[in-house]
Design an enzyme around this catalytic site. Structure first.
Site, PDB file in Angstrom:
ATOM      1  N   TYR A  26       0.801  -1.234   0.000  1.00 60.58           N
ATOM      2  CA  TYR A  26       0.000   0.000   0.000  1.00 60.58           C
ATOM      3  C   TYR A  26       0.832   1.282   0.000  1.00 60.58           C
ATOM      4  O   TYR A  26       0.265   2.375  -0.027  1.00 60.58           O
ATOM      5  CB  TYR A  26      -0.949  -0.004   1.209  1.00 60.58           C
ATOM      6  CG  TYR A  26      -1.922  -1.168   1.181  1.00 60.58           C
ATOM      7  CD1 TYR A  26      -2.871  -1.279   0.170  1.00 60.58           C
ATOM      8  CD2 TYR A  26      -1.871  -2.175   2.143  1.00 60.58           C
ATOM      9  CE1 TYR A  26      -3.749  -2.350   0.125  1.00 60.58           C
ATOM     10  CE2 TYR A  26      -2.753  -3.248   2.117  1.00 60.58           C
ATOM     11  CZ  TYR A  26      -3.687  -3.335   1.100  1.00 60.58           C
ATOM     12  OH  TYR A  26      -4.560  -4.391   1.046  1.00 60.58           O
ATOM     13  N   HIS A  83     -15.286  -6.775  -1.631  1.00 60.90           N
ATOM     14  CA  HIS A  83     -15.416  -8.174  -2.030  1.00 60.90           C
ATOM     15  C   HIS A  83     -16.519  -8.914  -1.276  1.00 60.90           C
ATOM     16  O   HIS A  83     -16.712 -10.106  -1.499  1.00 60.90           O
ATOM     17  CB  HIS A  83     -14.076  -8.890  -1.798  1.00 60.90           C
ATOM     18  CG  HIS A  83     -12.888  -8.065  -2.185  1.00 60.90           C
ATOM     19  ND1 HIS A  83     -12.660  -7.664  -3.481  1.00 60.90           N
ATOM     20  CD2 HIS A  83     -11.889  -7.502  -1.448  1.00 60.90           C
ATOM     21  CE1 HIS A  83     -11.560  -6.927  -3.522  1.00 60.90           C
ATOM     22  NE2 HIS A  83     -11.073  -6.812  -2.302  1.00 60.90           N
ATOM     23  N   ASP A  90     -25.772  -1.691  -2.447  1.00 56.61           N
ATOM     24  CA  ASP A  90     -27.146  -1.196  -2.511  1.00 56.61           C
ATOM     25  C   ASP A  90     -27.218   0.281  -2.141  1.00 56.61           C
ATOM     26  O   ASP A  90     -27.996   1.044  -2.731  1.00 56.61           O
ATOM     27  CB  ASP A  90     -28.047  -2.011  -1.571  1.00 56.61           C
ATOM     28  CG  ASP A  90     -28.330  -3.415  -2.090  1.00 56.61           C
ATOM     29  OD1 ASP A  90     -28.064  -3.688  -3.282  1.00 56.61           O
ATOM     30  OD2 ASP A  90     -28.814  -4.250  -1.295  1.00 56.61           O
ATOM     31  N   HIS A 103      -8.785   1.442  -6.006  1.00 56.39           N
ATOM     32  CA  HIS A 103      -7.980   0.530  -5.186  1.00 56.39           C
ATOM     33  C   HIS A 103      -6.521   0.917  -5.316  1.00 56.39           C
ATOM     34  O   HIS A 103      -6.022   1.111  -6.441  1.00 56.39           O
ATOM     35  CB  HIS A 103      -8.198  -0.922  -5.599  1.00 56.39           C
ATOM     36  CG  HIS A 103      -9.607  -1.343  -5.377  1.00 56.39           C
ATOM     37  ND1 HIS A 103     -10.108  -1.553  -4.115  1.00 56.39           N
ATOM     38  CD2 HIS A 103     -10.636  -1.508  -6.239  1.00 56.39           C
ATOM     39  CE1 HIS A 103     -11.392  -1.860  -4.215  1.00 56.39           C
ATOM     40  NE2 HIS A 103     -11.741  -1.830  -5.480  1.00 56.39           N
TER      41      HIS A 103
HETATM   42  O1  CA2 Z   1      -5.934  -1.915  -2.739  1.00 53.12           O
HETATM   43  C1  CA2 Z   1      -6.855  -1.402  -2.093  1.00 53.12           C
HETATM   44  O2  CA2 Z   1      -7.024  -0.195  -2.018  1.00 53.12           O
HETATM   45  C2  CA2 Z   1      -7.811  -2.304  -1.287  1.00 53.12           C
HETATM   46  O3  CA2 Z   1      -9.118  -1.760  -1.401  1.00 53.12           O
HETATM   47  C3  CA2 Z   1      -7.329  -2.281   0.148  1.00 53.12           C
HETATM   48  C4  CA2 Z   1      -8.103  -3.227   1.055  1.00 53.12           C
HETATM   49  C5  CA2 Z   1      -8.167  -4.635   0.450  1.00 53.12           C
HETATM   50  O4  CA2 Z   1      -9.002  -5.466   1.244  1.00 53.12           O
HETATM   51  C6  CA2 Z   1      -8.701  -4.605  -0.963  1.00 53.12           C
HETATM   52  O5  CA2 Z   1      -8.684  -5.926  -1.480  1.00 53.12           O
HETATM   53  C7  CA2 Z   1      -7.844  -3.713  -1.845  1.00 53.12           C
HETATM   54  C8  CA2 Z   1      -7.433  -3.333   2.428  1.00 53.12           C
HETATM   55  C9  CA2 Z   1      -7.333  -2.034   3.144  1.00 53.12           C
HETATM   56  C10 CA2 Z   1      -6.428  -2.225   4.324  1.00 53.12           C
HETATM   57  O6  CA2 Z   1      -5.395  -1.275   4.224  1.00 53.12           O
HETATM   58  C11 CA2 Z   1      -4.291  -1.432   5.006  1.00 53.12           C
HETATM   59  C12 CA2 Z   1      -3.305  -0.502   4.835  1.00 53.12           C
HETATM   60  C13 CA2 Z   1      -2.160  -0.577   5.563  1.00 53.12           C
HETATM   61  C14 CA2 Z   1      -2.003  -1.597   6.474  1.00 53.12           C
HETATM   62  C15 CA2 Z   1      -2.976  -2.526   6.645  1.00 53.12           C
HETATM   63  C16 CA2 Z   1      -4.147  -2.440   5.914  1.00 53.12           C
END
Ligand code: CA2
Length: 152
Positions: A26, A83, A90, A103
């Site tokens: 991320y 997901h 909705d 994302h």
């Molecule tokens: O890639 C993305 O932006 C996601 O929406 C992020 C979600 C994940 O479940 C999707 O599949 C893709 C997860 C968000 C959690 O973000 C974190 C960031 C830093 C540390 C831990 C979690």
């Protein structure tokens, strides 16, 4: 009446942890950085942004409902709810505002379960795998959609 020059920015569960863990997926930017990037991009088009992040689905849904009366569109990273959540989908389809789904990571290059999005087919804009800069791309594309609507 002309559309309000305001966007709702929605960040779903766990995105408050941005910049603290998993930088290899991320990056190192924080949620505050994401909100600034989105506000700066919107500001270049003369729009303002109302930002919400919550780890609670109902809070996100209430914010989406509230946008119906005073926002022109929604930029959303639903996090893991992407997901799983029919109720979030909705809410988005219920308010009938144009939606940009963002994302940070490339969800198509990760686990199989991340390939399905309950939001994808109701979103007018999709930005995936551009890191946090993708929020600015989403704003630019969403404002094109909003401008196209008001022409018609
Ligand atoms: O890639 C993305 O932006 C996601 O929406 C992020 C979600 C994940 O479940 C999707 O599949 C893709 C997860 C968000 C959690 O973000 C974190 C960031 C830093 C540390 C831990 C979690």
């Amino acid at each position: 009446m002309s559309a309000p020059r305001r966007l709702l920015l929605v960040n779903g569960p766990n995105l408050n942890l941005l910049g603290t863990r998993e930088p290899e997926i991320y990056g190192t930017a924080t949620l505050g950085d994401v909100e600034r990037i989105t506000q700066d991009a919107a500001g270049r088009h003369g729009f303002e942004v109302r930002a919400v992040q919550s780890n609670h689905e109902g809070v996100l849904i209430d914010a989406i409902h509230a946008a119906r009366t005073d926002c022109a569109g929604i930029v959303i990273n639903p996090g893991g709810l992407t997901h799983t959540s029919v109720v979030l989908r909705d809410a988005l389809s219920g308010v009938a505002l144009p939606v940009a789904e963002v994302h940070i990571s490339d969800v198509n290059a990760r686990e199989e379960f991340r390939r399905h999005s309950y939001v994808a087919d109701i979103a007018a804009v999709h930005v995936v795998g551009e890191g946090v800069a993708g929020y600015a791309t989403a704003v630019d594309l969403l404002i094109d959609v909003i401008a196209g609507q008001s022409e018609g």
